[in-house]
Design a protein around this motif. Structure first.
Motif, PDB file in Angstrom:
ATOM      1  N   TRP A   1      -0.586  -0.525  -4.629  1.00 53.89           N
ATOM      2  CA  TRP A   1      -1.689   0.109  -4.553  1.00 53.89           C
ATOM      3  C   TRP A   1      -1.783   1.417  -3.888  1.00 53.89           C
ATOM      4  O   TRP A   1      -1.341   1.752  -2.548  1.00 53.89           O
ATOM      5  CB  TRP A   1      -3.037  -0.794  -3.782  1.00 53.89           C
ATOM      6  CG  TRP A   1      -3.327  -2.009  -4.138  1.00 53.89           C
ATOM      7  CD1 TRP A   1      -2.673  -3.027  -4.178  1.00 53.89           C
ATOM      8  CD2 TRP A   1      -4.514  -2.454  -4.938  1.00 53.89           C
ATOM      9  NE1 TRP A   1      -3.298  -4.201  -4.923  1.00 53.89           N
ATOM     10  CE2 TRP A   1      -4.496  -3.735  -5.318  1.00 53.89           C
ATOM     11  CE3 TRP A   1      -5.353  -1.539  -5.371  1.00 53.89           C
ATOM     12  CZ2 TRP A   1      -5.467  -4.166  -6.114  1.00 53.89           C
ATOM     13  CZ3 TRP A   1      -6.414  -2.169  -6.231  1.00 53.89           C
ATOM     14  CH2 TRP A   1      -6.399  -3.398  -6.395  1.00 53.89           C
ATOM     15  N   PHE A   2      -2.436   2.372  -4.570  1.00 52.32           N
ATOM     16  CA  PHE A   2      -2.456   3.959  -3.949  1.00 52.32           C
ATOM     17  C   PHE A   2      -3.328   4.094  -2.698  1.00 52.32           C
ATOM     18  O   PHE A   2      -4.390   3.224  -2.801  1.00 52.32           O
ATOM     19  CB  PHE A   2      -2.752   4.795  -4.808  1.00 52.32           C
ATOM     20  CG  PHE A   2      -3.301   6.217  -4.388  1.00 52.32           C
ATOM     21  CD1 PHE A   2      -2.220   7.100  -3.606  1.00 52.32           C
ATOM     22  CD2 PHE A   2      -4.574   6.629  -4.265  1.00 52.32           C
ATOM     23  CE1 PHE A   2      -2.527   8.332  -3.286  1.00 52.32           C
ATOM     24  CE2 PHE A   2      -4.917   7.744  -3.751  1.00 52.32           C
ATOM     25  CZ  PHE A   2      -3.792   8.594  -2.897  1.00 52.32           C
TER      26      PHE A   2
ATOM     27  N   TYR B   1       1.147  -7.173   4.423  1.00 51.01           N
ATOM     28  CA  TYR B   1       1.139  -5.885   4.002  1.00 51.01           C
ATOM     29  C   TYR B   1       2.342  -5.141   4.329  1.00 51.01           C
ATOM     30  O   TYR B   1       3.040  -5.056   5.405  1.00 51.01           O
ATOM     31  CB  TYR B   1      -0.093  -5.325   4.622  1.00 51.01           C
ATOM     32  CG  TYR B   1      -1.553  -5.930   4.178  1.00 51.01           C
ATOM     33  CD1 TYR B   1      -2.129  -5.402   3.206  1.00 51.01           C
ATOM     34  CD2 TYR B   1      -1.997  -6.895   4.960  1.00 51.01           C
ATOM     35  CE1 TYR B   1      -3.245  -6.269   2.969  1.00 51.01           C
ATOM     36  CE2 TYR B   1      -3.058  -7.629   4.952  1.00 51.01           C
ATOM     37  CZ  TYR B   1      -3.824  -7.308   3.783  1.00 51.01           C
ATOM     38  OH  TYR B   1      -5.153  -7.916   3.509  1.00 51.01           O
ATOM     39  N   VAL B   2       2.895  -4.288   3.177  1.00 48.99           N
ATOM     40  CA  VAL B   2       3.877  -3.478   3.380  1.00 48.99           C
ATOM     41  C   VAL B   2       3.431  -2.136   3.013  1.00 48.99           C
ATOM     42  O   VAL B   2       2.764  -1.787   1.872  1.00 48.99           O
ATOM     43  CB  VAL B   2       5.129  -3.759   2.489  1.00 48.99           C
ATOM     44  CG1 VAL B   2       6.191  -2.704   2.553  1.00 48.99           C
ATOM     45  CG2 VAL B   2       5.439  -5.280   2.796  1.00 48.99           C
ATOM     46  N   ALA B   3       3.613  -1.188   4.017  1.00 42.46           N
ATOM     47  CA  ALA B   3       3.106   0.222   3.650  1.00 42.46           C
ATOM     48  C   ALA B   3       4.450   1.073   3.252  1.00 42.46           C
ATOM     49  O   ALA B   3       5.646   0.907   3.855  1.00 42.46           O
ATOM     50  CB  ALA B   3       2.521   0.944   5.141  1.00 42.46           C
TER      51      ALA B   3
ATOM     52  N   LEU C   1       0.868  -1.371   0.049  1.00 39.67           N
ATOM     53  CA  LEU C   1      -0.339   0.035   0.017  1.00 39.67           C
ATOM     54  C   LEU C   1       0.926   1.170   0.168  1.00 39.67           C
ATOM     55  O   LEU C   1       1.678   1.475   0.953  1.00 39.67           O
ATOM     56  CB  LEU C   1      -0.995   0.158   1.426  1.00 39.67           C
ATOM     57  CG  LEU C   1      -2.334  -0.748   1.124  1.00 39.67           C
ATOM     58  CD1 LEU C   1      -1.989  -2.135   1.018  1.00 39.67           C
ATOM     59  CD2 LEU C   1      -3.317  -0.290   2.235  1.00 39.67           C
ATOM     60  N   ASP C   2       0.558   2.183  -1.017  1.00 40.55           N
ATOM     61  CA  ASP C   2       1.530   3.151  -1.087  1.00 40.55           C
ATOM     62  C   ASP C   2       0.673   4.340  -0.562  1.00 40.55           C
ATOM     63  O   ASP C   2      -0.164   4.910  -1.285  1.00 40.55           O
ATOM     64  CB  ASP C   2       1.920   3.287  -2.676  1.00 40.55           C
ATOM     65  CG  ASP C   2       2.848   4.529  -3.066  1.00 40.55           C
ATOM     66  OD1 ASP C   2       3.264   5.247  -1.940  1.00 40.55           O
ATOM     67  OD2 ASP C   2       3.347   4.594  -4.068  1.00 40.55           O
ATOM     68  N   PHE C   3       1.410   5.040   0.239  1.00 36.76           N
ATOM     69  CA  PHE C   3       0.769   6.061   0.875  1.00 36.76           C
ATOM     70  C   PHE C   3       1.115   7.625   0.566  1.00 36.76           C
ATOM     71  O   PHE C   3       0.907   8.548   1.425  1.00 36.76           O
ATOM     72  CB  PHE C   3       0.585   6.012   2.633  1.00 36.76           C
ATOM     73  CG  PHE C   3      -0.203   4.980   2.969  1.00 36.76           C
ATOM     74  CD1 PHE C   3      -1.735   5.018   3.269  1.00 36.76           C
ATOM     75  CD2 PHE C   3       0.392   3.762   3.308  1.00 36.76           C
ATOM     76  CE1 PHE C   3      -2.335   3.905   3.760  1.00 36.76           C
ATOM     77  CE2 PHE C   3      -0.590   2.650   3.777  1.00 36.76           C
ATOM     78  CZ  PHE C   3      -1.680   2.801   4.078  1.00 36.76           C
TER      79      PHE C   3
ATOM     80  N   ARG D   1      -4.044   0.860  -9.985  1.00 36.45           N
ATOM     81  CA  ARG D   1      -4.122   0.157  -8.723  1.00 36.45           C
ATOM     82  C   ARG D   1      -4.729   1.601  -7.584  1.00 36.45           C
ATOM     83  O   ARG D   1      -3.966   1.867  -7.006  1.00 36.45           O
ATOM     84  CB  ARG D   1      -3.315  -0.678  -8.362  1.00 36.45           C
ATOM     85  CG  ARG D   1      -3.090  -1.929  -9.027  1.00 36.45           C
ATOM     86  CD  ARG D   1      -1.889  -2.698  -8.511  1.00 36.45           C
ATOM     87  NE  ARG D   1      -1.661  -3.850  -9.353  1.00 36.45           N
ATOM     88  CZ  ARG D   1      -0.721  -3.724 -10.441  1.00 36.45           C
ATOM     89  NH1 ARG D   1      -0.296  -2.566 -10.590  1.00 36.45           N
ATOM     90  NH2 ARG D   1      -0.484  -4.574 -11.113  1.00 36.45           N
ATOM     91  N   LEU D   2      -5.856   1.707  -7.715  1.00 34.59           N
ATOM     92  CA  LEU D   2      -6.215   2.825  -6.802  1.00 34.59           C
ATOM     93  C   LEU D   2      -7.287   2.082  -5.793  1.00 34.59           C
ATOM     94  O   LEU D   2      -8.547   1.870  -5.905  1.00 34.59           O
ATOM     95  CB  LEU D   2      -7.197   4.003  -7.520  1.00 34.59           C
ATOM     96  CG  LEU D   2      -6.427   4.912  -8.654  1.00 34.59           C
ATOM     97  CD1 LEU D   2      -7.398   5.880  -9.028  1.00 34.59           C
ATOM     98  CD2 LEU D   2      -4.974   5.358  -7.958  1.00 34.59           C
ATOM     99  N   ALA D   3      -6.817   1.821  -4.451  1.00 36.00           N
ATOM    100  CA  ALA D   3      -7.422   1.507  -3.411  1.00 36.00           C
ATOM    101  C   ALA D   3      -8.438   2.516  -2.780  1.00 36.00           C
ATOM    102  O   ALA D   3      -9.387   2.147  -2.123  1.00 36.00           O
ATOM    103  CB  ALA D   3      -6.823   0.919  -2.248  1.00 36.00           C
TER     104      ALA D   3
END
Length: 557
Positions: A436-437, A456-458, A419-421, A509-511
């Motif tokens: 995923w954004f 999960y990796v942030a 997950l890309d924040f 990939r837009l979460a």
């Protein structure tokens, strides 16, 4: 847990401290504070796009997603009166934000009674777009001073006819490079009075000032008029938007900058003119020795260096943040979200700070010029280091190890999800392949969009925001009954790229939707022409909105 991750840190702490009942402040009390010019930070906790759709004039955008990263920098005094509002999908963001602010040491945190709907029900005016105080002020200036301007067609004719004309672009250099008027030179707003004589030494040379829309064109042009330069001056009416709507062509990738060296005699003249403008605007003076007296325990003081970022990084005063003058006037709500605070400005030439201060004073700020500074005192080098709390203790994984995990995930997608924040614009430009954004404040929504995984990796640009997001991710997984591992990519996307690992572009990939940033109609040439015209129509209506709102305290000299 694989031995490729860091195990010498304690487990994640709970992300959300227990939220106590948040005391409410009535709309009338908020409005009275604005009228009285007492200190107040009215904060919209939503992401930038919903904020830009409608908000009160003096509401600053401080998204819940970035609260820990930005609060201490933007609201430096912990006993400031802070008033919060904002919802997401009907969920009130205030209780969690208030708890996080309390954990950061803030002691006077309130909810706006009734939230944004309560503001509107009470008759409060709401404004669209971003940096509205500055943009509405620009319209106020033009309305009252009748700032001279020329339409795009006339400016094009001057250029085509090889008239004695200089076109200067008052935006940031990166904005200028994206799109500019053919032949224009980049001279960011605060630099205009200092450097214009080097570009137009002949007083008969016509000077045209442009930006993307209207505000910086108006303020830049009026700066030169107020300073009394002898040249005829006009704004390019409606900026690059007006240029495009007239069917004319823009340049891209231009590199023309104003001369970096200012001759002694032109600098002295510019200084005299700028100081006179500041005096007319009621700007006050102070010294380093007197700064403590200006900064009692019950007053917020923003200390800002208005020179270029390059000059700032070469050496600045301790405790002074970088805020190039033109952008400070354009984005005052970002740099000084506490309305009623004091602002102290520094430069090295006696021109840029007085000109910037003159505009802030006309916007109703109590602003001071710092005088008598020895150049040796600007001894702190490097970029501004924002005050921030310690980052949470997290488990981490290095880029090479994550790359190995992602290879496994090709055959077993449940092995790991990333997950890309980071902000969505950066995500689109390049991210860990398959990531995923996600918006931090919407992590529960994101998990509903992302396939379930055992790990999960942030990540984010540097891993800083990801360390806070990992806490929220852990809580959201617990709520789902998942015992999946949560880790943070060491060094974030920057470390991934530095390791020579491939990046993936795009927004496949837009979460969560890309609501973290409002798309400005003036940002590029691909915006619909109807949106550009609608933006101009909105700006034309701002003076009437100011009249209905009544809290602005704008005055022009």
């Amino acid at each position: 847990m694989s031995d490729t991750s860091t195990l010498d840190r304690p487990p994640l702490a709970p992300a959300s401290p227990a939220a106590p009942q948040v005391p409410e402040l009535p709309v009338a009390a908020v409005r009275q504070a604005l009228l009285d010019r007492t200190e107040i930070a009215l904060l919209d906790l939503r992401e930038e796009d919903p904020y830009a759709q409608e908000h009160p004039l003096w509401a600053a955008n401080l998204p819940l997603s970035r609260l820990e990263l930005d609060a201490w920098d933007r609201i430096p005094r912990r006993d400031t009166l802070v008033v919060l509002f904002g919802t997401h999908d009907g969920h009130d963001l205030v209780p969690l934000a208030a708890a996080r602010l309390a954990a950061l040491g803030y002691t006077r945190v309130h909810a706006l009674a009734g939230g944004l709907e309560g503001w509107k029900t009470a008759g409060g005016e709401v404004f669209r777009d971003v940096n509205v105080p500055s943009k509405s002020f620009g319209e106020w200036v033009e309305h009252h001073r009748h700032t001279p301007s020329l339409p795009a067609e006339e400016v094009q004719a001057l250029i085509d006819g090889r008239a004695d004309v200089v076109v200067v672009d008052a935006r940031r250099f990166d904005e200028y490079r994206t799109m500019s008027i053919p032949g224009a030179t980049s001279v960011p707003g605060a630099e205009l009075v200092l450097r214009i004589a080097e570009l137009a030494p002949d007083p008969k040379t016509r000077v045209i000032v442009n930006c993307a829309g209207r505000t910086r064109s108006i303020i830049g042009t009026q700066s030169l008029v107020n300073a009394g330069i002898p040249n005829p001056v006009a704004a390019l009416r409606n900026g690059t938007i007006g240029w495009l709507l007239a069917g004319q062509t823009l340049d891209h990738g231009a590199e023309r900058r104003a001369p970096s060296v200012v001759q002694a005699h032109t600098a002295a003249t510019a200084r005299q003119r700028a100081q006179a403008v500041a005096d007319r605007a009621g700007v006050r003076r102070t010294t380093l020795a007197d700064l403590p007296a200006l900064s009692p325990a019950d007053r917020t003081v923003y200390r800002l260096d208005v020179r270029t970022p390059e000059e700032y990084e070469a050496g600045h005063l301790p405790g002074f943040a970088s805020a190039p003058g033109g952008q400070l006037v354009q984005e005052t709500d970002h740099h000084a979200p506490v309305r009623g605070a004091r602002i102290v400005l520094d430069d090295s030439d006696g021109v840029r700070a007085p000109m910037t201060a003159s505009w802030l004073a006309q916007m109703g700020w109590e602003v001071y010029l710092l005088e008598g500074v020895d150049a040796a005192g600007r001894s702190t080098a490097g970029a501004w280091k924002k005050p921030q709390p310690d980052t949470p203790a997290v488990r981490t994984v290095n880029p090479v190890a994550l790359a190995g995990w992602l290879e496994v995930a090709r055959q077993d997608p449940a092995a790991v999800q990333v997950l890309d924040f980071t902000n969505s614009a950066n995500h689109v430009m390049g991210h860990v392949p398959g990531a995923w954004f996600a918006i931090r404040a919407q992590v529960a929504d994101a998990l509903r969009a992302v396939p379930a995984a055992r790990r999960y990796v942030a990540t984010c640009g540097s891993s800083l925001l990801a360390r806070f997001a990992a806490q929220d991710l852990r809580e959201a997984l617990d709520a789902l009954g998942s015992d999946a591992e949560v880790l943070v990519l060491e060094g974030g996307n920057a470390a991934w790229a530095a390791a020579g690992l491939p990046l993936e572009a795009g927004d496949a990939r837009l979460a969560t939707p890309r609501t973290d940033r409002y798309r400005r109609p003036y940002e590029g040439t691909d915006a619909p022409r109807s949106a550009m015209q609608a933006y101009l129509d909105w700006e034309f209506g701002l003076v009437a909105q100011l009249g209905r709102d009544g809290t602005h305290h704008f005055q022009v000299i």
